[in-house]
Write a protein that holds these residues in place. Structure first.
Motif, PDB file in Angstrom:
ATOM      1  N   TRP A 238       0.840  -1.206   0.000  1.00  0.00           N
ATOM      2  CA  TRP A 238       0.000   0.000   0.000  1.00  0.00           C
ATOM      3  C   TRP A 238       0.873   1.252   0.000  1.00  0.00           C
ATOM      4  O   TRP A 238       0.642   2.174  -0.788  1.00  0.00           O
ATOM      5  N   GLU A 239       1.868   1.292   0.883  1.00  0.00           N
ATOM      6  CA  GLU A 239       2.734   2.471   0.981  1.00  0.00           C
ATOM      7  C   GLU A 239       3.482   2.717  -0.319  1.00  0.00           C
ATOM      8  O   GLU A 239       3.600   3.852  -0.782  1.00  0.00           O
ATOM      9  N   GLN A 240       3.969   1.652  -0.930  1.00  0.00           N
ATOM     10  CA  GLN A 240       4.698   1.800  -2.187  1.00  0.00           C
ATOM     11  C   GLN A 240       3.777   2.315  -3.294  1.00  0.00           C
ATOM     12  O   GLN A 240       4.140   3.228  -4.050  1.00  0.00           O
ATOM     13  N   ASP A 241       2.568   1.752  -3.386  1.00  0.00           N
ATOM     14  CA  ASP A 241       1.624   2.168  -4.433  1.00  0.00           C
ATOM     15  C   ASP A 241       1.171   3.616  -4.240  1.00  0.00           C
ATOM     16  O   ASP A 241       1.054   4.379  -5.197  1.00  0.00           O
ATOM     17  N   VAL A 242       0.903   3.984  -2.983  1.00  0.00           N
ATOM     18  CA  VAL A 242       0.455   5.343  -2.692  1.00  0.00           C
ATOM     19  C   VAL A 242       1.575   6.344  -2.986  1.00  0.00           C
ATOM     20  O   VAL A 242       1.338   7.407  -3.571  1.00  0.00           O
ATOM     21  N   SER A 243       2.793   6.018  -2.595  1.00  0.00           N
ATOM     22  CA  SER A 243       3.926   6.907  -2.857  1.00  0.00           C
ATOM     23  C   SER A 243       4.127   7.091  -4.359  1.00  0.00           C
ATOM     24  O   SER A 243       4.365   8.217  -4.832  1.00  0.00           O
ATOM     25  N   ALA A 245       1.849   6.804  -6.734  1.00  0.00           N
ATOM     26  CA  ALA A 245       0.754   7.610  -7.274  1.00  0.00           C
ATOM     27  C   ALA A 245       0.961   9.087  -6.953  1.00  0.00           C
ATOM     28  O   ALA A 245       0.752   9.962  -7.812  1.00  0.00           O
ATOM     29  N   PHE A 246       1.358   9.391  -5.724  1.00  0.00           N
ATOM     30  CA  PHE A 246       1.600  10.778  -5.313  1.00  0.00           C
ATOM     31  C   PHE A 246       2.721  11.399  -6.150  1.00  0.00           C
ATOM     32  O   PHE A 246       2.582  12.519  -6.661  1.00  0.00           O
ATOM     33  N   LEU A 247       3.824  10.684  -6.296  1.00  0.00           N
ATOM     34  CA  LEU A 247       4.960  11.205  -7.064  1.00  0.00           C
ATOM     35  C   LEU A 247       4.603  11.373  -8.538  1.00  0.00           C
ATOM     36  O   LEU A 247       5.050  12.329  -9.187  1.00  0.00           O
ATOM     37  N   LYS A 248       3.793  10.472  -9.061  1.00  0.00           N
ATOM     38  CA  LYS A 248       3.360  10.580 -10.457  1.00  0.00           C
ATOM     39  C   LYS A 248       2.549  11.849 -10.669  1.00  0.00           C
ATOM     40  O   LYS A 248       2.770  12.593 -11.633  1.00  0.00           O
ATOM     41  N   GLY A 249       1.576  12.107  -9.773  1.00  0.00           N
ATOM     42  CA  GLY A 249       0.783  13.317  -9.881  1.00  0.00           C
ATOM     43  C   GLY A 249       1.631  14.567  -9.726  1.00  0.00           C
ATOM     44  O   GLY A 249       1.424  15.569 -10.428  1.00  0.00           O
ATOM     45  N   LEU A 272      17.952  14.180  -3.927  1.00  0.00           N
ATOM     46  CA  LEU A 272      17.461  15.186  -3.001  1.00  0.00           C
ATOM     47  C   LEU A 272      16.322  14.652  -2.146  1.00  0.00           C
ATOM     48  O   LEU A 272      16.295  14.848  -0.927  1.00  0.00           O
ATOM     49  N   VAL A 273      15.368  13.980  -2.778  1.00  0.00           N
ATOM     50  CA  VAL A 273      14.247  13.420  -2.019  1.00  0.00           C
ATOM     51  C   VAL A 273      14.755  12.415  -0.997  1.00  0.00           C
ATOM     52  O   VAL A 273      14.331  12.412   0.166  1.00  0.00           O
ATOM     53  N   GLY A 274      15.682  11.549  -1.401  1.00  0.00           N
ATOM     54  CA  GLY A 274      16.242  10.576  -0.469  1.00  0.00           C
ATOM     55  C   GLY A 274      16.928  11.239   0.704  1.00  0.00           C
ATOM     56  O   GLY A 274      16.806  10.794   1.856  1.00  0.00           O
ATOM     57  N   LYS A 310      15.950  -1.316   1.725  1.00  0.00           N
ATOM     58  CA  LYS A 310      14.723  -2.095   1.572  1.00  0.00           C
ATOM     59  C   LYS A 310      13.541  -1.219   1.165  1.00  0.00           C
ATOM     60  O   LYS A 310      12.392  -1.613   1.296  1.00  0.00           O
ATOM     61  N   VAL A 311      13.827  -0.010   0.677  1.00  0.00           N
ATOM     62  CA  VAL A 311      12.768   0.875   0.208  1.00  0.00           C
ATOM     63  C   VAL A 311      13.018   1.215  -1.261  1.00  0.00           C
ATOM     64  O   VAL A 311      14.136   1.100  -1.763  1.00  0.00           O
ATOM     65  N   GLU A 312      11.949   1.599  -1.961  1.00  0.00           N
ATOM     66  CA  GLU A 312      12.050   1.916  -3.372  1.00  0.00           C
ATOM     67  C   GLU A 312      12.763   3.251  -3.567  1.00  0.00           C
ATOM     68  O   GLU A 312      12.750   4.126  -2.703  1.00  0.00           O
ATOM     69  N   HIS A 313      13.367   3.409  -4.749  1.00  0.00           N
ATOM     70  CA  HIS A 313      13.903   4.707  -5.098  1.00  0.00           C
ATOM     71  C   HIS A 313      12.757   5.628  -5.460  1.00  0.00           C
ATOM     72  O   HIS A 313      11.649   5.198  -5.764  1.00  0.00           O
ATOM     73  N   TYR A 314      13.021   6.933  -5.443  1.00  0.00           N
ATOM     74  CA  TYR A 314      11.977   7.928  -5.664  1.00  0.00           C
ATOM     75  C   TYR A 314      12.051   8.415  -7.099  1.00  0.00           C
ATOM     76  O   TYR A 314      13.075   8.933  -7.538  1.00  0.00           O
ATOM     77  N   ASP A 315      10.987   8.225  -7.820  1.00  0.00           N
ATOM     78  CA  ASP A 315      10.972   8.553  -9.259  1.00  0.00           C
ATOM     79  C   ASP A 315      10.445   9.965  -9.443  1.00  0.00           C
ATOM     80  O   ASP A 315       9.254  10.191  -9.587  1.00  0.00           O
TER      81      ASP A 315
END
Length: 316
Positions: A238-243, A245-249, A272-274, A310-315
């Motif tokens: 859920w957290e990965q999908d929500v993040s 979607a937020f970053l895409k918008g 920078l986000v990281g 163990k977390v995704e990179h920020y796109d």
């Protein structure tokens, strides 16, 4: 809309605002309560009836998070306009800024880990284990901070929200109104007035999603701790999908505006986000130690996951 203000005129000519009066916003509550309630219901349904799955069934909620990303970018686009007011006009991020940010976060990291170590023995067994793990990653943390901004970037700093999370967002029908622009309460007024990268707000919202995951998981498993192994993968997805979607918008709306504050170099915005996610998590760690010890596990476990990759990179 602002209806009026009470201001204090200092002897040196500076003005301080003591109070403001604003129009009341008809709303359906905060985005924080909405997100926590939504995820709690989803987890309860999964544990009771639906088969457990790693696929995301959160279509409607993800659409709302995409919109939140869009509104966040629109806020930043508005703040990035040059109007002739030196307190608000964007300025280039200099190599000295990057060095200052990195050195400041390094000092905060050292002080936070030192405080965590001092408080270790007063914590539960679970927190002590996580504390020991984070303390063992001290070198990794300091290296990550130092390397994140080492290569520099061409970008700008500006005024931004400063304490951006789901609790600062009101749901108005199927849209949002962003509130509370006073900045993080644990920082000085001088720090809150400083211009910075707007991606600091983005990192704050990503950390808010992490808090929703933890709070919803804890509430769902309070009476049945044995369900935590089933709930864990669900909230992580859920957290990965929500993040995402937020970053895409956010990315879509930033690209369609005239905002020039974000770096264009490949991977620079991601770094920078990281960097700001680590900064925010360390701030949360200090805050929870001093104010809400029961919530200490949230930023503590998050930092361990981040440093263990163990977390995704920020796109962005």
């Amino acid at each position: 809309p602002v209806a009026g203000a009470i201001e204090f005129q200092r002897a040196d000519g500076q003005t301080q605002t003591l109070a403001i009066l604003q129009a009341y916003v008809e709303n359906q509550g905060s985005a924080w309560n909405f997100a926590v309630d939504y995820l709690e219901r989803f987890l309860a349904e999964q544990l009771a009836d639906a088969p457990l799955t790693s696929e995301s069934p959160h279509g409607y909620f993800l659409t709302l998070m995409d919109l939140l990303g869009q509104r966040t970018a629109e806020l930043h686009n508005a703040f990035s306009q040059t109007t002739g007011d030196p307190a608000f006009d964007p300025e280039p991020i200099t190599p000295a800024d990057l060095d200052t940010w990195s050195a400041h976060l390094r000092r905060e990291a050292v002080a936070t880990l030192d405080d965590l170590e001092k408080n270790r023995d007063s914590q539960s067994a679970e927190i002590r284990v996580a504390t020991d793990r984070l303390l063992s990653l001290r070198k990794t943390l300091l290296e990550r901070i130092s390397l994140s901004l080492r290569d520099g970037m061409v970008a700008a700093k500006m005024r931004y929200h400063g304490d951006y999370h789901l609790g600062q967002v009101l749901r108005v029908e199927n849209d949002y109104v962003i509130t509370d622009f006073e900045g993080e309460p644990g920082r000085t007024l001088e720090e809150r007035h400083e211009k910075h990268s707007p991606l600091r707000d983005v990192a704050g919202m990503l950390r808010s999603f992490s808090y929703v995951s933890a709070v919803a998981a804890n509430r769902t498993t309070t009476e049945r701790p044995q369900d935590r192994h089933q709930v864990g993968p669900l909230v992580q997805t859920w957290e990965q999908d929500v993040s995402t979607a937020f970053l895409k918008g956010y990315q879509k709306a930033i690209a369609s505006g005239s905002n020039t504050t974000l770096p264009h170099e490949s991977g620079a915005a991601d770094r920078l986000v990281g960097f700001f996610v680590i900064e925010k998590a360390l701030y949360e760690l200090r805050y929870e130690m001093g104010n809400r010890p029961d919530w200490l596990s949230i930023p503590l476990f998050s930092l361990v996951r981040i440093l263990e990759d163990k977390v995704e990179h920020y796109d962005i």
